[in-house]
Design an enzyme around this catalytic site. Structure first.
Site, short mmCIF file in Angstrom:
data_model
loop_
_atom_site.label_atom_id
_atom_site.label_comp_id
_atom_site.label_asym_id
_atom_site.label_seq_id
_atom_site.Cartn_x
_atom_site.Cartn_y
_atom_site.Cartn_z
N ARG A 1 0.77 -1.25 0.03
CA ARG A 1 0.01 -0.03 0.08
C ARG A 1 0.86 1.26 0.14
NH1 ARG A 1 -5.02 1.58 3.74
NH2 ARG A 1 -6.10 0.17 2.09
N HIS B 1 -7.46 0.71 -6.16
CA HIS B 1 -7.87 -0.25 -4.94
C HIS B 1 -8.37 -1.37 -5.44
CE1 HIS B 1 -7.93 -1.21 -0.82
NE2 HIS B 1 -8.76 -0.32 -0.58
N GLN C 1 -10.00 -4.26 -2.81
CA GLN C 1 -11.40 -3.32 -2.19
C GLN C 1 -12.64 -3.89 -3.43
OE1 GLN C 1 -12.07 -1.50 0.44
NE2 GLN C 1 -14.04 -2.15 -0.18
N ASP D 1 -17.20 7.10 -1.13
CA ASP D 1 -15.87 7.05 -0.57
C ASP D 1 -15.70 8.18 0.29
OD1 ASP D 1 -13.62 6.11 0.66
OD2 ASP D 1 -12.34 6.37 -1.37
N CYS E 1 -16.15 1.73 1.04
CA CYS E 1 -15.08 0.91 1.23
C CYS E 1 -14.88 0.96 2.87
CB CYS E 1 -13.96 1.45 0.38
SG CYS E 1 -13.49 3.16 0.45
N ARG F 1 -13.40 -8.40 2.34
CA ARG F 1 -11.96 -8.26 2.11
C ARG F 1 -11.10 -9.36 2.40
NH1 ARG F 1 -9.91 -3.17 2.01
NH2 ARG F 1 -8.43 -4.00 1.08
N1 CP Z 1 -10.98 0.07 2.59
C1 CP Z 1 -9.84 0.13 3.26
O1 CP Z 1 -8.95 -0.37 2.25
O2 CP Z 1 -9.61 0.10 4.53
P1 CP Z 1 -8.23 0.51 5.36
O3 CP Z 1 -7.71 1.68 4.97
O4 CP Z 1 -8.57 0.38 6.57
O5 CP Z 1 -7.43 -0.69 4.86
N1 NVA Z 2 -9.92 6.59 -1.06
C1 NVA Z 2 -9.41 6.39 0.09
C2 NVA Z 2 -9.72 4.94 0.35
C3 NVA Z 2 -9.24 4.44 1.73
C4 NVA Z 2 -9.52 3.04 1.92
C5 NVA Z 2 -7.77 6.61 0.28
O1 NVA Z 2 -7.31 6.73 -0.60
O2 NVA Z 2 -7.74 7.17 1.65
#
Ligand code: CP
Ligand code: NVA
Length: 305
Positions: free
Chosen positions: A102, A129, A132, A224, A264, A292
Protein backbone atom coordinates in the site's frame (compact mmCIF):
# COMPACT_ATOMS: atom_id res chain seq x y z
CA UNK A 1 -1.77 -13.96 -14.30
CA UNK A 2 1.07 -13.24 -11.92
CA UNK A 3 0.21 -10.09 -10.01
CA UNK A 4 -2.75 -7.97 -8.96
CA UNK A 5 -1.62 -4.47 -9.91
CA UNK A 6 -4.86 -3.31 -11.57
CA UNK A 7 -8.16 -5.04 -12.41
CA UNK A 8 -7.63 -3.77 -15.96
CA UNK A 9 -4.87 -6.41 -16.28
CA UNK A 10 -7.13 -9.29 -15.24
CA UNK A 11 -9.53 -10.96 -17.65
CA UNK A 12 -13.24 -11.21 -16.83
CA UNK A 13 -12.75 -14.99 -16.44
CA UNK A 14 -9.93 -14.50 -13.92
CA UNK A 15 -12.13 -12.15 -11.92
CA UNK A 16 -15.02 -14.62 -11.96
CA UNK A 17 -12.69 -17.44 -10.89
CA UNK A 18 -11.48 -15.25 -8.02
CA UNK A 19 -15.05 -14.44 -6.89
CA UNK A 20 -16.11 -18.06 -6.96
CA UNK A 21 -12.99 -19.18 -5.06
CA UNK A 22 -13.68 -16.41 -2.52
CA UNK A 23 -17.24 -17.69 -2.01
CA UNK A 24 -15.92 -21.25 -1.57
CA UNK A 25 -13.24 -20.20 0.94
CA UNK A 26 -15.82 -18.14 2.84
CA UNK A 27 -18.07 -21.19 3.16
CA UNK A 28 -15.17 -23.38 4.29
CA UNK A 29 -14.21 -20.80 6.88
CA UNK A 30 -17.78 -20.57 8.18
CA UNK A 31 -18.08 -24.36 8.39
CA UNK A 32 -14.73 -24.74 10.13
CA UNK A 33 -13.21 -26.74 7.26
CA UNK A 34 -9.42 -26.17 7.19
CA UNK A 35 -8.04 -24.83 3.90
CA UNK A 36 -4.29 -24.57 4.35
CA UNK A 37 -3.58 -23.93 0.67
CA UNK A 38 -0.58 -21.72 1.43
CA UNK A 39 1.09 -23.75 4.16
CA UNK A 40 4.70 -22.66 4.63
CA UNK A 41 4.31 -19.51 2.51
CA UNK A 42 5.07 -15.98 3.65
CA UNK A 43 3.48 -12.72 2.50
CA UNK A 44 5.29 -9.42 3.13
CA UNK A 45 2.97 -6.45 3.66
CA UNK A 46 4.56 -3.06 2.95
CA UNK A 47 2.59 -0.06 4.20
CA UNK A 48 3.52 3.57 3.57
CA UNK A 49 -0.07 4.64 4.43
CA UNK A 50 -2.42 3.76 7.32
CA UNK A 51 -4.79 0.81 7.25
CA UNK A 52 -7.25 -1.09 9.41
CA UNK A 53 -9.08 -3.45 7.03
CA UNK A 54 -6.32 -4.18 4.53
CA UNK A 55 -3.71 -4.99 7.13
CA UNK A 56 -5.93 -7.12 9.35
CA UNK A 57 -7.67 -8.98 6.51
CA UNK A 58 -4.42 -9.91 4.76
CA UNK A 59 -2.77 -10.96 8.00
CA UNK A 60 -5.73 -13.04 9.20
CA UNK A 61 -6.29 -14.40 5.70
CA UNK A 62 -2.73 -15.63 5.38
CA UNK A 63 -3.00 -17.31 8.81
CA UNK A 64 -6.23 -19.05 7.77
CA UNK A 65 -4.53 -20.28 4.59
CA UNK A 66 -1.77 -21.88 6.67
CA UNK A 67 0.90 -19.31 5.90
CA UNK A 68 2.19 -16.25 7.67
CA UNK A 69 2.23 -12.52 7.01
CA UNK A 70 4.88 -9.96 7.94
CA UNK A 71 3.88 -6.34 8.57
CA UNK A 72 6.56 -4.08 7.07
CA UNK A 73 5.93 -0.44 7.92
CA UNK A 74 7.83 1.86 5.57
CA UNK A 75 8.91 3.75 8.70
CA UNK A 76 10.83 0.70 9.83
CA UNK A 77 12.29 -0.76 6.63
CA UNK A 78 15.10 0.80 4.59
CA UNK A 79 12.70 1.71 1.76
CA UNK A 80 11.54 4.56 4.02
CA UNK A 81 15.15 5.81 4.22
CA UNK A 82 15.66 5.86 0.48
CA UNK A 83 16.62 2.30 -0.47
CA UNK A 84 15.47 1.78 -4.06
CA UNK A 85 12.40 -0.16 -5.15
CA UNK A 86 14.79 -2.15 -7.38
CA UNK A 87 16.95 -3.39 -4.49
CA UNK A 88 13.93 -3.90 -2.24
CA UNK A 89 12.23 -6.03 -4.91
CA UNK A 90 15.36 -8.13 -5.51
CA UNK A 91 16.03 -8.73 -1.81
CA UNK A 92 12.45 -9.41 -0.68
CA UNK A 93 12.01 -11.86 -3.59
CA UNK A 94 14.73 -14.02 -1.97
CA UNK A 95 12.79 -14.29 1.32
CA UNK A 96 9.08 -14.04 0.57
CA UNK A 97 6.48 -15.80 -1.59
CA UNK A 98 4.45 -12.65 -2.27
CA UNK A 99 4.20 -8.96 -1.41
CA UNK A 100 1.16 -6.81 -0.70
CA UNK A 101 2.01 -3.10 -0.93
CA UNK A 102 0.00 0.00 0.00
CA UNK A 103 1.66 3.21 -1.12
CA UNK A 104 1.25 6.48 -3.00
CA UNK A 105 2.53 5.95 -6.54
CA UNK A 106 1.08 3.23 -8.78
CA UNK A 107 4.43 3.27 -10.57
CA UNK A 108 6.20 2.00 -7.42
CA UNK A 109 3.89 -1.01 -7.29
CA UNK A 110 4.52 -1.70 -10.95
CA UNK A 111 8.29 -1.39 -10.47
CA UNK A 112 8.17 -3.84 -7.58
CA UNK A 113 6.50 -6.33 -9.95
CA UNK A 114 8.95 -5.54 -12.73
CA UNK A 115 12.12 -6.03 -10.69
CA UNK A 116 10.98 -8.72 -8.26
CA UNK A 117 10.31 -12.37 -9.05
CA UNK A 118 7.29 -13.00 -6.78
CA UNK A 119 3.59 -12.02 -7.05
CA UNK A 120 2.80 -8.41 -6.12
CA UNK A 121 -0.62 -7.37 -4.82
CA UNK A 122 -1.71 -3.74 -4.93
CA UNK A 123 -3.18 -2.91 -1.51
CA UNK A 124 -4.06 0.67 -2.62
CA UNK A 125 -2.25 3.44 -4.43
CA UNK A 126 -3.33 7.01 -5.20
CA UNK A 127 -4.63 5.62 -8.52
CA UNK A 128 -6.21 2.24 -7.72
CA UNK A 129 -7.62 -0.08 -5.05
CA UNK A 130 -8.28 -3.42 -6.79
CA UNK A 131 -8.56 -5.66 -3.68
CA UNK A 132 -11.38 -3.48 -2.39
CA UNK A 133 -13.38 -3.90 -5.56
CA UNK A 134 -13.10 -7.71 -5.58
CA UNK A 135 -14.65 -7.65 -2.09
CA UNK A 136 -17.31 -5.20 -3.31
CA UNK A 137 -18.26 -7.43 -6.25
CA UNK A 138 -18.51 -10.44 -3.93
CA UNK A 139 -20.83 -8.41 -1.67
CA UNK A 140 -23.01 -7.27 -4.59
CA UNK A 141 -23.26 -10.86 -5.81
CA UNK A 142 -24.35 -12.03 -2.35
CA UNK A 143 -27.01 -9.33 -2.00
CA UNK A 144 -28.17 -8.85 -5.58
CA UNK A 145 -27.30 -12.09 -7.42
CA UNK A 146 -25.84 -12.12 -10.95
CA UNK A 147 -23.59 -9.08 -11.53
CA UNK A 148 -24.14 -8.72 -15.27
CA UNK A 149 -26.64 -5.99 -16.06
CA UNK A 150 -26.74 -4.52 -12.54
CA UNK A 151 -26.19 -0.79 -12.13
CA UNK A 152 -23.68 0.62 -9.63
CA UNK A 153 -23.64 4.36 -9.00
CA UNK A 154 -20.52 5.85 -7.42
CA UNK A 155 -21.05 9.36 -6.14
CA UNK A 156 -18.18 11.49 -4.80
CA UNK A 157 -14.47 11.89 -5.46
CA UNK A 158 -12.93 10.58 -8.72
CA UNK A 159 -10.34 8.65 -6.71
CA UNK A 160 -8.60 5.26 -6.45
CA UNK A 161 -11.80 3.46 -5.41
CA UNK A 162 -13.80 5.06 -8.26
CA UNK A 163 -11.11 4.03 -10.75
CA UNK A 164 -11.01 0.41 -9.66
CA UNK A 165 -14.83 0.27 -9.59
CA UNK A 166 -14.84 1.50 -13.19
CA UNK A 167 -12.55 -1.34 -14.30
CA UNK A 168 -14.12 -4.02 -12.11
CA UNK A 169 -17.78 -3.29 -12.88
CA UNK A 170 -17.07 -2.81 -16.59
CA UNK A 171 -15.33 -6.20 -16.74
CA UNK A 172 -18.30 -7.87 -15.04
CA UNK A 173 -20.69 -6.47 -17.65
CA UNK A 174 -22.32 -4.06 -15.20
CA UNK A 175 -23.49 -0.52 -15.77
CA UNK A 176 -21.25 1.81 -13.78
CA UNK A 177 -22.23 5.46 -13.35
CA UNK A 178 -19.73 7.80 -11.71
CA UNK A 179 -20.80 11.27 -10.57
CA UNK A 180 -18.11 13.69 -9.38
CA UNK A 181 -17.78 17.47 -9.17
CA UNK A 182 -16.25 18.99 -12.29
CA UNK A 183 -12.86 19.61 -10.65
CA UNK A 184 -12.57 16.11 -9.20
CA UNK A 185 -13.28 13.87 -12.17
CA UNK A 186 -11.72 10.46 -12.77
CA UNK A 187 -8.42 9.93 -14.55
CA UNK A 188 -8.99 10.16 -18.33
CA UNK A 189 -6.90 7.10 -19.18
CA UNK A 190 -8.76 4.98 -16.63
CA UNK A 191 -12.13 6.11 -18.04
CA UNK A 192 -11.03 5.33 -21.58
CA UNK A 193 -9.77 1.87 -20.64
CA UNK A 194 -12.88 1.14 -18.56
CA UNK A 195 -15.05 2.04 -21.55
CA UNK A 196 -13.06 -0.47 -23.61
CA UNK A 197 -13.49 -3.09 -20.86
CA UNK A 198 -17.23 -2.38 -20.81
CA UNK A 199 -17.54 -2.66 -24.59
CA UNK A 200 -15.72 -6.00 -24.55
CA UNK A 201 -17.86 -7.44 -21.75
CA UNK A 202 -21.34 -6.03 -22.35
CA UNK A 203 -21.07 -3.35 -19.66
CA UNK A 204 -21.73 0.38 -19.73
CA UNK A 205 -19.86 3.41 -18.34
CA UNK A 206 -21.52 6.74 -17.58
CA UNK A 207 -19.44 9.72 -16.40
CA UNK A 208 -21.40 12.71 -15.14
CA UNK A 209 -21.40 15.60 -12.69
CA UNK A 210 -25.06 14.93 -11.87
CA UNK A 211 -25.37 12.75 -8.74
CA UNK A 212 -29.11 12.27 -9.31
CA UNK A 213 -28.63 11.04 -12.86
CA UNK A 214 -26.07 8.50 -11.62
CA UNK A 215 -28.20 7.29 -8.70
CA UNK A 216 -31.37 6.82 -10.71
CA UNK A 217 -32.54 3.21 -10.56
CA UNK A 218 -29.12 1.93 -9.39
CA UNK A 219 -28.87 -1.44 -7.65
CA UNK A 220 -25.88 -0.23 -5.64
CA UNK A 221 -25.07 3.26 -4.36
CA UNK A 222 -21.42 3.64 -3.43
CA UNK A 223 -19.37 6.46 -1.99
CA UNK A 224 -15.97 7.01 -0.39
CA UNK A 225 -14.33 9.65 1.76
CA UNK A 226 -13.94 13.06 0.12
CA UNK A 227 -10.44 13.37 1.56
CA UNK A 228 -8.16 10.48 0.69
CA UNK A 229 -4.93 9.70 2.49
CA UNK A 230 -2.37 12.33 1.56
CA UNK A 231 -5.00 15.03 0.77
CA UNK A 232 -5.51 16.30 4.32
CA UNK A 233 -4.47 19.85 3.33
CA UNK A 234 -7.29 20.03 0.73
CA UNK A 235 -10.02 19.37 3.27
CA UNK A 236 -11.65 22.85 3.48
CA UNK A 237 -11.77 23.28 -0.28
CA UNK A 238 -13.03 19.76 -0.97
CA UNK A 239 -15.79 19.78 1.64
CA UNK A 240 -17.31 22.81 -0.13
CA UNK A 241 -17.24 21.25 -3.62
CA UNK A 242 -18.60 17.91 -2.48
CA UNK A 243 -21.65 19.03 -0.47
CA UNK A 244 -24.10 18.25 -3.34
CA UNK A 245 -22.60 14.76 -3.60
CA UNK A 246 -23.54 13.54 -0.13
CA UNK A 247 -25.33 10.19 -0.12
CA UNK A 248 -28.45 10.97 1.94
CA UNK A 249 -32.01 9.62 2.04
CA UNK A 250 -33.05 11.81 -0.88
CA UNK A 251 -30.30 10.55 -3.19
CA UNK A 252 -30.63 6.96 -1.98
CA UNK A 253 -34.36 7.24 -2.64
CA UNK A 254 -33.67 7.61 -6.37
CA UNK A 255 -32.08 4.17 -6.53
CA UNK A 256 -33.90 0.89 -7.12
CA UNK A 257 -36.18 0.00 -4.18
CA UNK A 258 -33.97 -2.99 -3.27
CA UNK A 259 -30.69 -1.11 -3.72
CA UNK A 260 -27.86 -1.57 -1.23
CA UNK A 261 -25.39 1.01 0.04
CA UNK A 262 -21.64 0.31 -0.06
CA UNK A 263 -18.63 2.25 1.22
CA UNK A 264 -15.06 0.95 1.32
CA UNK A 265 -14.62 2.54 4.80
CA UNK A 266 -13.31 4.43 6.73
CA UNK A 267 -16.50 6.54 6.54
CA UNK A 268 -17.17 10.03 7.83
CA UNK A 269 -20.82 10.29 8.83
CA UNK A 270 -22.38 13.65 8.04
CA UNK A 271 -19.86 14.24 5.26
CA UNK A 272 -19.99 11.84 2.27
CA UNK A 273 -22.86 9.84 3.77
CA UNK A 274 -25.57 10.42 6.36
CA UNK A 275 -26.04 8.17 9.39
CA UNK A 276 -29.51 7.32 8.11
CA UNK A 277 -28.04 5.65 5.01
CA UNK A 278 -24.86 4.02 6.30
CA UNK A 279 -26.54 2.75 9.48
CA UNK A 280 -29.83 2.05 7.72
CA UNK A 281 -31.37 -1.32 6.80
CA UNK A 282 -30.00 -1.40 3.27
CA UNK A 283 -26.40 -0.69 4.16
CA UNK A 284 -24.09 -3.66 3.51
CA UNK A 285 -20.85 -1.97 4.54
CA UNK A 286 -19.88 -4.49 7.21
CA UNK A 287 -20.54 -7.48 4.94
CA UNK A 288 -18.38 -5.61 2.45
CA UNK A 289 -15.59 -5.11 5.00
CA UNK A 290 -15.72 -8.81 5.97
CA UNK A 291 -15.48 -9.78 2.33
CA UNK A 292 -12.06 -8.16 2.10
CA UNK A 293 -10.84 -11.24 3.97
CA UNK A 294 -12.49 -13.80 1.68
CA UNK A 295 -11.69 -12.03 -1.60
CA UNK A 296 -8.03 -11.51 -0.69
CA UNK A 297 -7.64 -15.12 0.43
CA UNK A 298 -8.77 -16.06 -3.08
CA UNK A 299 -6.29 -13.59 -4.63
CA UNK A 300 -3.42 -15.01 -2.56
CA UNK A 301 -4.43 -18.61 -3.33
CA UNK A 302 -4.55 -17.84 -7.06
CA UNK A 303 -1.25 -15.94 -7.18
CA UNK A 304 0.82 -17.75 -4.56
CA UNK A 305 -0.67 -21.26 -4.54
N1 CP B 1 -11.08 0.04 2.77
C1 CP B 1 -9.79 -0.03 3.16
O1 CP B 1 -8.88 -0.27 2.37
O2 CP B 1 -9.62 0.15 4.50
P1 CP B 1 -8.23 0.39 5.26
O3 CP B 1 -7.68 1.71 4.82
O4 CP B 1 -8.60 0.35 6.70
O5 CP B 1 -7.29 -0.73 4.89
N1 NVA C 1 -9.88 6.82 -1.18
C1 NVA C 1 -9.46 6.41 0.14
C2 NVA C 1 -9.67 4.94 0.33
C3 NVA C 1 -9.34 4.42 1.70
C4 NVA C 1 -9.50 2.95 1.82
C5 NVA C 1 -8.00 6.78 0.34
O1 NVA C 1 -7.20 6.62 -0.58
O2 NVA C 1 -7.67 7.24 1.43
Amino acid sequence: MKHLLSLHDWSADEMKECLSLAAKLKKQQQEGIPHHILQGKTLGMIFTKSSTRTRVSFEVGMYQLGGQALFLSANDIQLGRGESIYDTAKVLSRFLDGIMIRTFKQEDVEDLAKYGSIPIINGLTDLLHPCQILADLLTIQEHQGELKGKKLAYVGDGNNVAHSLLYGCAKMGMEVAVATPENYTCDEKVVKEAKEDAAANGGKVLITTDAKEAAKNANVIYTDTWISMGQEDQKAEKVKSFAPYQVNDELFGLAHKDAIFLHCLPAYRGMEVTESVIDGPRSAVFDEAENRLHAQKAVMAMLMG
